[in-house]
Design a protein around this motif. Structure first.
Motif, short mmCIF file in Angstrom:
data_model
loop_
_atom_site.label_atom_id
_atom_site.label_comp_id
_atom_site.label_asym_id
_atom_site.label_seq_id
_atom_site.Cartn_x
_atom_site.Cartn_y
_atom_site.Cartn_z
N PRO A 208 0.92 -1.23 0.16
CA PRO A 208 0.13 -0.01 -0.02
C PRO A 208 0.85 1.16 0.04
N PRO A 209 0.49 2.32 -0.82
CA PRO A 209 1.39 3.43 -0.84
C PRO A 209 1.17 4.41 0.44
N GLY A 210 2.07 5.47 0.33
CA GLY A 210 1.85 6.50 1.36
C GLY A 210 1.49 7.99 0.64
N LEU A 211 1.15 8.71 1.25
CA LEU A 211 0.80 10.29 0.74
C LEU A 211 1.61 11.26 1.50
N TYR A 212 2.41 11.76 0.76
CA TYR A 212 3.19 12.93 1.32
C TYR A 212 2.72 14.29 0.83
N LEU A 213 2.48 15.45 1.59
CA LEU A 213 2.33 16.80 1.39
C LEU A 213 3.40 17.54 1.79
N HIS A 214 3.66 18.48 0.91
CA HIS A 214 4.99 19.48 1.26
C HIS A 214 4.56 20.75 1.63
N ILE A 215 5.12 21.16 2.73
CA ILE A 215 4.77 22.68 3.17
C ILE A 215 6.24 23.30 2.98
N PRO A 216 6.29 24.26 2.01
CA PRO A 216 7.72 24.88 1.85
C PRO A 216 8.03 25.84 2.60
N PHE A 217 7.58 26.33 3.78
CA PHE A 217 8.00 27.52 4.52
C PHE A 217 8.34 27.29 5.71
N CYS A 218 9.41 28.11 6.14
CA CYS A 218 9.96 28.24 7.62
C CYS A 218 10.11 29.47 7.97
N LYS A 219 10.14 29.77 9.41
CA LYS A 219 10.28 31.00 10.00
C LYS A 219 11.39 31.81 9.58
N SER A 220 12.55 30.83 9.40
CA SER A 220 13.73 31.49 8.83
C SER A 220 14.56 30.34 8.49
N ARG A 221 15.73 30.42 7.61
CA ARG A 221 16.49 29.47 7.11
C ARG A 221 17.77 29.12 8.06
N CYS A 222 17.70 27.93 8.28
CA CYS A 222 19.08 27.30 8.87
C CYS A 222 20.14 27.34 8.22
N ALA A 223 21.40 27.51 8.90
CA ALA A 223 22.62 27.58 8.17
C ALA A 223 23.06 26.27 7.43
N TYR A 224 22.46 25.41 7.74
CA TYR A 224 23.05 23.73 6.99
C TYR A 224 21.94 23.60 5.94
N CYS A 225 20.69 24.15 5.88
CA CYS A 225 19.68 23.57 5.15
C CYS A 225 19.50 23.69 3.49
N SER A 226 19.34 22.70 2.88
CA SER A 226 19.32 22.58 1.52
C SER A 226 17.99 21.89 1.14
N PHE A 227 17.06 22.00 2.06
CA PHE A 227 15.50 21.47 1.68
C PHE A 227 14.92 22.44 0.94
N ASN A 228 13.88 22.15 0.31
CA ASN A 228 12.96 22.95 -0.48
C ASN A 228 12.06 23.85 0.29
N SER A 229 12.71 24.89 1.22
CA SER A 229 12.03 25.73 2.12
C SER A 229 12.29 27.16 1.71
N TYR A 230 11.59 28.11 2.33
CA TYR A 230 11.48 29.52 2.09
C TYR A 230 11.06 30.32 3.19
N ALA A 231 11.76 31.30 3.45
CA ALA A 231 11.59 31.88 4.56
C ALA A 231 10.34 33.03 4.69
N CYS A 232 9.51 32.69 5.61
CA CYS A 232 8.34 33.91 5.68
C CYS A 232 7.57 33.52 7.00
N GLN A 233 7.09 34.78 7.13
CA GLN A 233 6.43 34.82 8.75
C GLN A 233 5.18 34.45 8.68
N SER A 234 4.35 34.98 7.59
CA SER A 234 2.84 34.34 7.69
C SER A 234 2.90 33.62 6.01
N PRO A 235 2.42 32.31 6.41
CA PRO A 235 2.51 31.63 5.12
C PRO A 235 1.06 31.85 4.21
N PRO A 236 1.29 31.59 2.87
CA PRO A 236 0.16 32.21 1.93
C PRO A 236 -0.95 31.21 2.14
#
Ligand code: SF4
Length: 396
Positions: free
Chosen positions: A21-49
């Motif tokens: 049986p498969p899995g379902l993944y949902l991606h939320i690409p926002f973070c409060k700020s970016r960590c110094a080591y991070c290469s994930f698909n994420s973008y800094a924002c305070q209030s997500p759209p």
């Protein structure tokens, strides 16, 4: 620029034999700020759209109507990021509800939400728990304010402790903590202290990753300038040894290179990835693996939203993987699990087995003591685990 969506006839995708049986993944690409080591698909924002949630919801409804999804019962749902909890508990609970209403899910499905400590409180977590979320994965990384500042994390040690306590009060009985070792300025003693503080919370699951320096991150630039001092190789190895020993003593069994769980609490969603099972990934940059088809969505949130609003599929690439490539992928992913891989399963799925396919390469790895080969199983040995990346590189 808005990438051209690929055109695929999803109705031609047929089940692979022996598919779980498969899995379902949902991606939320926002973070409060970016960590110094991070290469994930994420973008800094305070209030997500809100528009991103609307687009994701529209994609959930679209894919739930496709034959491939209608014919399947999903075993897991994982909302990851980024920082999913940058949205409120009721927004996320709404997404979970939509998924449960739109797709067929197993009655005992594992439903995980990833969170960062400074984006949760007891009230929001209670909403998630009542909404059906039964597993919480908290990105703590270090139980030390000094190390958290060094990593560029946006939360404090006190917030991490408070988040775990709030999660327990909200009723979460399956909590994962993500931790990192091999950090700039971290000694083995400091890592031991982080592990002890984590264990004091009696988590059901721990993921302990060694810091890796990814290209184009602030850490990579500091390394290039000679301004980041990382623990020496033998110190990092000592930290890894300490991890296995302390967590085994605490009853957390290592079941994947970096993952440890109490019996019955292994992450089923990730086990499906390591078994190279089928999964549907929705959201900016999400990847799906649908019975041999690899489909990825456009990486950036804005074009993702624009395409969905125009009624188009927000696809970036779609390819059909050749059988041998999928076989090699299954071997490389499967060897990450300490139990290794079953030849019978590979034979059933691909008509191939590792000894037959790799021949001499596998014999060499065996002679070097890096892999154990039995009648029906291949796995990394104790000597192979610390050098897993080099071993796997020979089997790709
Ligand atoms: S919280 Fe996670 S995803 Fe967000 S920037 Fe930090 S490491 Fe990356």
């Amino acid at each position: 620029m808005v990438p051209k969506p690929a055109i695929i006839d999803f109705t031609v995708i047929t089940p692979a034999s022996g598919e779980e049986p498969p899995g379902l993944y949902l991606h939320i690409p926002f973070c409060k700020s970016r960590c110094a080591y991070c290469s994930f698909n994420s973008y800094a924002c305070q209030s997500p759209p809100a528009a991103y949630l609307a687009a994701l919801s529209r994609q959930i409804r679209y894919w739930a109507g496709q034959q491939w999804c209608r014919e399947r019962t999903f075993a897991t749902l994982f909302i990851g990021g980024g920082t999913p909890t940058i949205y409120g508990g009721s927004d996320l609970a709404g997404l979970v509800r939509l998924c449960l209403e739109s797709f067929n899910f197993a009655a005992e499905a594992e439903i995980t939400v990833e969170a960062n400590p400074n984006t949760v409180n007891e009230q929001g977590l209670t909403v998630l728990r009542r909404g059906g979320v039964n597993r919480l994965s908290l990105g703590v990384q270090a139980f030390s304010d000094r190390l958290l500042v060094g990593l560029g994390r946006s939360h404090t040690l006190a917030e991490a402790d408070a988040a775990i306590t709030a999660a327990r009060r909200a009723g979460f009985a399956n909590i994962n903590l993500d931790l990192m070792y091999g950090l700039p300025g971290q000694s083995s003693a400091a890592w031991q202290d982080s592990l002890a503080q984590a264990l004091a919370h009696a988590p059901e699951h721990l993921a302990c990753y060694e810091l890796t320096i990814e290209e184009e991150t602030p850490f990579a630039r500091l390394v290039d300038k000679g301004e980041l001092s990382l623990p020496a190789e033998d110190e990092a190895l000592a930290m890894a040894d300490l991890t296995h020993a302390l967590l085994a003593q605490a009853g957390l069994q290592r079941y994947e290179i970096s993952n440890y769980a109490r019996p019955g609490f292994q992450c089923r969603h990730n086990l499906n990835y390591w078994r190279n099972g089928a999964y549907l990934g929705l959201g900016a940059g999400a990847v799906s693996c649908l019975s041999g088809f690899r489909v990825s969505m456009v990486r950036e949130p804005e074009p993702f939203v624009e395409l969905v609003q125009r009624g188009e599929l927000p696809l970036d690439e779609a390819e059909c993987l050749p059988l041998a490539a999928r076989f090699r992928e299954s071997v490389v992913m499967g060897l990450r699990m300490l139990d290794g891989i079953s030849f019978a399963r590979l034979q059933r799925q691909f008509g191939l087995t590792p000894p037959g396919y790799y021949g001499k390469i596998l014999e060499e790895l065996h002679q070097q003591g890096l892999v154990a080969v039995s009648q029906d199983n291949l796995r990394l040995t104790k000597a192979g685990l610390p050098v897993a990346n080099q071993v796997l590189a020979r089997l790709v």
